[in-house]
Enzyme design. Sequence first.
Site, mmCIF file in Angstrom:
data_model
loop_
_atom_site.group_PDB
_atom_site.id
_atom_site.type_symbol
_atom_site.label_atom_id
_atom_site.label_comp_id
_atom_site.label_asym_id
_atom_site.label_seq_id
_atom_site.Cartn_x
_atom_site.Cartn_y
_atom_site.Cartn_z
ATOM 1 N N CYS A 120 11.664 -9.910 12.113
ATOM 2 C CA CYS A 120 11.820 -9.092 12.352
ATOM 3 C C CYS A 120 11.884 -8.438 10.788
ATOM 4 O O CYS A 120 12.124 -6.635 10.713
ATOM 5 C CB CYS A 120 13.385 -9.663 13.098
ATOM 6 S SG CYS A 120 14.171 -9.415 14.397
ATOM 7 N N THR A 121 12.053 -8.951 9.964
ATOM 8 C CA THR A 121 11.602 -8.032 8.259
ATOM 9 C C THR A 121 10.779 -7.730 8.271
ATOM 10 O O THR A 121 10.596 -6.479 7.644
ATOM 11 C CB THR A 121 12.270 -9.415 8.024
ATOM 12 O OG1 THR A 121 13.230 -10.445 7.468
ATOM 13 C CG2 THR A 121 11.780 -8.863 6.162
#
Length: 152
Positions: free
Chosen positions: A43-44
Amino acid sequence: MLETGMAVPQFVVPTDKDDFNVADHHGKKMVVFFFPRADTSGCTKESIAFSELMDDFAATNCVVIGISKDTPAKQAKFREKYGLTCLLGADHESDVCEQFGVWVEKSMYGKKYMGIQRASFLIDASGNVAEVWPKVKVDGHATAVLEAARAL
């Protein structure tokens, strides 16, 4: 899951800064990308990739928002930690994920649970889904979405 040609549901979702209302962006292209959880590795990486391309998306009259079930406070910490510039929606008390069809049953180590399927939607200026990327692989994804937005 929403499919190409379908109208995007009208929704309002809090962000770490303000509320995001789809109706406020009528006449613009929009990317809505769903991610499982803020501050996790995939997600980062995905959020950073979209953030790095924000000027390019803006040049195509395209708004970008990433949405997860995290709270606005968690999204704010996520933004600050990585210097993210894309909008971060917090679907912690609503059903935007359900409306888009990305809230699905998952399993890990034989245990079943509900979670967000990483997916992205490109919406045209009329408010219809122009392209869908289900089960996104993060590497190169933001660039592929940008190219599709440019082609609209």
